[in-house]
Design a protein around this motif. Sequence first.
Motif, PDB file in Angstrom:
ATOM      1  N   THR A  19      20.131  59.601  41.453  1.00 42.71           N
ATOM      2  CA  THR A  19      19.004  59.172  40.622  1.00 42.71           C
ATOM      3  C   THR A  19      18.810  57.663  40.726  1.00 42.71           C
ATOM      4  O   THR A  19      19.776  56.904  40.710  1.00 42.71           O
ATOM      5  CB  THR A  19      19.266  59.535  39.148  1.00 42.71           C
ATOM      6  N   THR A  23      14.687  54.606  36.867  1.00 44.67           N
ATOM      7  CA  THR A  23      14.153  55.716  36.081  1.00 44.67           C
ATOM      8  C   THR A  23      14.563  55.590  34.621  1.00 44.67           C
ATOM      9  O   THR A  23      13.820  55.944  33.718  1.00 44.67           O
ATOM     10  CB  THR A  23      14.668  57.062  36.647  1.00 44.67           C
ATOM     11  N   GLN A  63      14.891  68.776  42.929  1.00 46.03           N
ATOM     12  CA  GLN A  63      13.533  68.440  43.351  1.00 46.03           C
ATOM     13  C   GLN A  63      13.132  69.296  44.544  1.00 46.03           C
ATOM     14  O   GLN A  63      13.552  69.032  45.661  1.00 46.03           O
ATOM     15  CB  GLN A  63      13.457  66.965  43.734  1.00 46.03           C
ATOM     16  N   LYS A  79       8.477  66.808  41.406  1.00 45.45           N
ATOM     17  CA  LYS A  79       8.414  65.582  40.602  1.00 45.45           C
ATOM     18  C   LYS A  79       9.007  65.784  39.210  1.00 45.45           C
ATOM     19  O   LYS A  79       9.237  64.828  38.494  1.00 45.45           O
ATOM     20  CB  LYS A  79       6.969  65.123  40.476  1.00 45.45           C
ATOM     21  N   GLY A  80       9.236  67.037  38.835  1.00 50.12           N
ATOM     22  CA  GLY A  80       9.701  67.372  37.494  1.00 50.12           C
ATOM     23  C   GLY A  80      10.948  66.639  37.023  1.00 50.12           C
ATOM     24  O   GLY A  80      10.940  66.042  35.945  1.00 50.12           O
ATOM     25  N   SER A  82      12.306  63.793  37.852  1.00 54.91           N
ATOM     26  CA  SER A  82      12.050  62.359  37.605  1.00 54.91           C
ATOM     27  C   SER A  82      11.220  62.149  36.351  1.00 54.91           C
ATOM     28  O   SER A  82      11.507  61.266  35.542  1.00 54.91           O
ATOM     29  CB  SER A  82      11.307  61.735  38.773  1.00 54.91           C
ATOM     30  N   VAL A  83      10.197  62.971  36.183  1.00 48.26           N
ATOM     31  CA  VAL A  83       9.317  62.834  35.020  1.00 48.26           C
ATOM     32  C   VAL A  83      10.079  63.159  33.733  1.00 48.26           C
ATOM     33  O   VAL A  83       9.933  62.471  32.726  1.00 48.26           O
ATOM     34  CB  VAL A  83       8.065  63.725  35.177  1.00 48.26           C
ATOM     35  N   ILE A  84      10.903  64.187  33.767  1.00 45.92           N
ATOM     36  CA  ILE A  84      11.705  64.536  32.589  1.00 45.92           C
ATOM     37  C   ILE A  84      12.644  63.391  32.232  1.00 45.92           C
ATOM     38  O   ILE A  84      12.783  63.025  31.062  1.00 45.92           O
ATOM     39  CB  ILE A  84      12.480  65.846  32.830  1.00 45.92           C
ATOM     40  N   ARG A  85      13.282  62.788  33.227  1.00 45.28           N
ATOM     41  CA  ARG A  85      14.172  61.652  32.960  1.00 45.28           C
ATOM     42  C   ARG A  85      13.408  60.475  32.360  1.00 45.28           C
ATOM     43  O   ARG A  85      13.885  59.824  31.437  1.00 45.28           O
ATOM     44  CB  ARG A  85      14.867  61.224  34.250  1.00 45.28           C
ATOM     45  N   GLN A  86      12.237  60.179  32.902  1.00 44.66           N
ATOM     46  CA  GLN A  86      11.434  59.063  32.381  1.00 44.66           C
ATOM     47  C   GLN A  86      11.036  59.303  30.929  1.00 44.66           C
ATOM     48  O   GLN A  86      11.049  58.375  30.123  1.00 44.66           O
ATOM     49  CB  GLN A  86      10.188  58.859  33.244  1.00 44.66           C
ATOM     50  N   GLN A  87      10.678  60.535  30.599  1.00 44.41           N
ATOM     51  CA  GLN A  87      10.289  60.844  29.224  1.00 44.41           C
ATOM     52  C   GLN A  87      11.490  60.824  28.284  1.00 44.41           C
ATOM     53  O   GLN A  87      11.389  60.393  27.140  1.00 44.41           O
ATOM     54  CB  GLN A  87       9.592  62.209  29.163  1.00 44.41           C
TER      55      GLN A  87
END
Length: 104
Positions: A19, A23, A63, A79-80, A82-87
């Motif tokens: 990761t 992020t 991914q 992309k899921g 990465s997006v989950i980690r960012q949120q």
Amino acid sequence: MKALYVYFQIGVFTIYKLTNQNTWQGRIDDDQESLRYHQAVRIQTIDTLTKQRTKAFSLIGFQCDAGVRRNQGRPGAAKGPSVIRQQLASLPLTIGSTIPVVDV
């Protein structure tokens, strides 16, 4: 456990990716006791994980859009993670600051 590899006739394709540290970022509150996930998470490689004798929380993302393509869907699932980690990064850490949070 070593990183996972898939062997093709044309060479080796690595499916494990560490990761990106960028992020995990977000705001820091003035209250020193209120942590957010980005302040608590430790990024580790799979081969450096050790067995925990106490409670721990780990994130593992996969991914891949292969299944979506096979089913003639819209790619984007890759992309899921990465997006989950960012949120998750800016959310308050509610599991307690003594429980290790690890992202592999």
